[in-house]
Structure formats: C-alpha cells, structure tokens
Design a protein around this motif. Structure first.
Motif, PDB file in Angstrom:
ATOM      1  N   ARG A 142      44.035  45.850  40.503  1.00 33.65           N
ATOM      2  CA  ARG A 142      43.867  45.100  41.747  1.00 33.65           C
ATOM      3  C   ARG A 142      45.111  44.272  42.022  1.00 33.65           C
ATOM      4  N   TYR A 185      44.819  48.754  45.257  1.00 32.83           N
ATOM      5  CA  TYR A 185      43.604  49.035  44.492  1.00 32.83           C
ATOM      6  C   TYR A 185      43.649  50.479  44.009  1.00 32.83           C
ATOM      7  N   ARG A 225      28.990  48.751  41.296  1.00 32.67           N
ATOM      8  CA  ARG A 225      29.094  47.670  42.275  1.00 32.67           C
ATOM      9  C   ARG A 225      29.212  46.313  41.600  1.00 32.67           C
ATOM     10  N   ALA A 238      32.728  46.201  40.605  1.00 30.11           N
ATOM     11  CA  ALA A 238      33.653  46.584  41.687  1.00 30.11           C
ATOM     12  C   ALA A 238      34.551  47.733  41.249  1.00 30.11           C
ATOM     13  N   LEU A 245      33.865  47.988  47.027  1.00 27.66           N
ATOM     14  CA  LEU A 245      34.533  46.748  47.419  1.00 27.66           C
ATOM     15  C   LEU A 245      33.818  46.121  48.611  1.00 27.66           C
ATOM     16  N   GLN A 246      33.609  44.815  48.521  1.00 29.38           N
ATOM     17  CA  GLN A 246      32.948  44.068  49.588  1.00 29.38           C
ATOM     18  C   GLN A 246      34.005  43.355  50.421  1.00 29.38           C
TER      19      GLN A 246
END
Length: 251
Positions: free
Chosen positions: A67, A100, A118, A121, A127-128
């Motif tokens: 990330r 990412y 989730r 992630a 991904l939110q």
C-alpha cells in the motif's frame, strides 16, 4: 552438602530441566524482508523491481499486500456540449492509496474467504473508498470503476495478484514492480501467512520512495514556493517562445 539440602537441590534441578524448553524462544512462523527499503527516484528513473523474500516454518500460503500513501482523489465525468467536452459531475474519494498491489501463492479466493479478505483489505475489490459528504451523484459505482481503471492504466493498481513462488518447502520470493510514475512517500508492505483459511502470522515492512538530485530540489521548491515557481515557469515559456519567434523569423 547436608542431607537436608539434597532434596531441595534435586527438586530445583528437575524444575530447571522441565522449564528449560519453555525458556528457549520458538522460531517465528514467518520472516520476510525486502532487497531494498529505499527507492531513489532520479531524473532518469524508468521504474524498478523490489525483491521480497522470506521463509515460513511449515506448509501454508503467503499473501503480500503493498500500500502506498493515501490521498484524496477527485474523479470527473466529462460530457460533450455543443461540440465541446466539459466537466459535468465530479466525485471526490477520501484516503485512496496511491499504490496498491497484491501477490499470493494461489488465487485469493482459494486461500481466504471474502469476509477475511475484507477484514484485512486483501484485494482491490475489498478496499473501502469513502466519498466526500458534500458530493452527491446518481451512480457513485461508475466513478469508483473509473478511478480503478485510471489507476490500473497508470500501473498504480493491480487487480490480479502477482505470483509468490516457493523455493523448496519454506523459502519464498516475489518481485514487486514500481512504475516510473510511482508516487513518493512511505509505503507499507504486509506479508501474511495463511493456513486453513486463517491468517496465523503477519509481518509489516516499511518501504520509502523518495526523489533525489536536482529533480528533488525542483519538486521541493515547486511545493514550498508554488507562486514563484509558477512565475518562473511562465517566464521560461515566454522566453522560449520569444527565442523561437526570432529563429523562425530569420529562416
């Protein structure tokens, strides 16, 4: 040594033998590292690969998540009006990772269920992306798809996982590619060991991407002295145009 002390010494020796195995530290189930913790971006930087390698203490799957630093991203939808393309609607996403990528020994769906993915992630679909409260559009999913598509075209998002290869039973490795347009900042490389659908061990390794040389000086000046940098850019453009005008007038 007296007879009275013999049982005490013997009991202490037996206790020490029984406790000795517990005092020896066990080997970590997962150990990982990077071949380079600093990527230096110079004027001739064309992208680079970083090797991630490690070892596990037994059978299992390895998942790697990379990330980049987060920032807010505005996505705009253009519409043709009277033959001219103009921005009509826009949606701003908050805390979007600038980079990412995921790597795994097998397809993610074969390693973890959706709920676990989730929770950690793992995977682009998990991904939110939060939107600004003031933004209101009819189809936010279309804007998210556009954001992902733009990031993937720039090689900053990877939808399909890269491969993690085992070298023997315990050693593993994978190569992570960073393109020439990779954003600078502090990155997080997370390595997970998965067994029977559960994450049993995890390790986080930092990675820094930074500009160096004259490019770094220009970049820093442009951000700290944006007004004067803009004036200098305009002045150089006017000077280049004036010189070109003189050259073409003599031809």
């Amino acid at each position: 040594m007296t007879r009275a002390r013999c049982p005490i010494v013997l009991a202490a020796a037996i206790a020490a033998l029984l406790l000795a195995p517990a005092a020896v530290p066990r080997a970590a189930p997962l150990v990982a590292d990077l071949s380079n913790h600093l990527i230096a971006i110079t004027t001739d930087f064309t992208g680079t690969e970083v090797l991630l390698f490690g070892a596990v203490d037994g059978p299992g799957d390895v998942v790697v998540v990379v990330r980049g630093p987060v920032n807010d991203v505005a996505v705009r939808r253009k519409e043709r009006i009277a033959g001219i393309w103009v921005n009509r609607d826009s949606l701003e996403f908050v805390a979007v990772p600038s980079f990412y990528a995921v790597a795994s020994t097998r397809p993610l769906d074969d390693i973890l269920d959706e709920a676990t993915r989730r929770r950690h992630a793992i995977g682009l679909d998990t991904l939110q992306f939060t939107v600004m409260p003031d933004d209101d559009v009819d189809d936010p999913d279309a804007f998210r798809e556009a954001l992902e598509r733009i990031k993937m075209d720039q090689l900053l998002f990877w939808r399909n996982p890269l491969e993690v290869n085992f070298l023997g039973d315990t050693l593993f490795r994978t190569d992570i590619w960073f393109p020439s347009n990779v954003p600078i900042g502090s990155y997080v490389v997370e390595v997970l060991l998965v067994r029977e659908g559960a994450v049993v061990s995890a390790q986080t390794t930092p990675l820094v991407i930074s500009k160096i040389g004259i490019g770094a000086d220009i970049f820093e000046y442009a951000h700290r002295r944006a007004f004067f940098y803009g004036l200098a850019t305009v002045a150089m453009a006017l000077l280049a145009g004036w010189i070109a005008h003189l050259v073409f007038r003599r031809i």
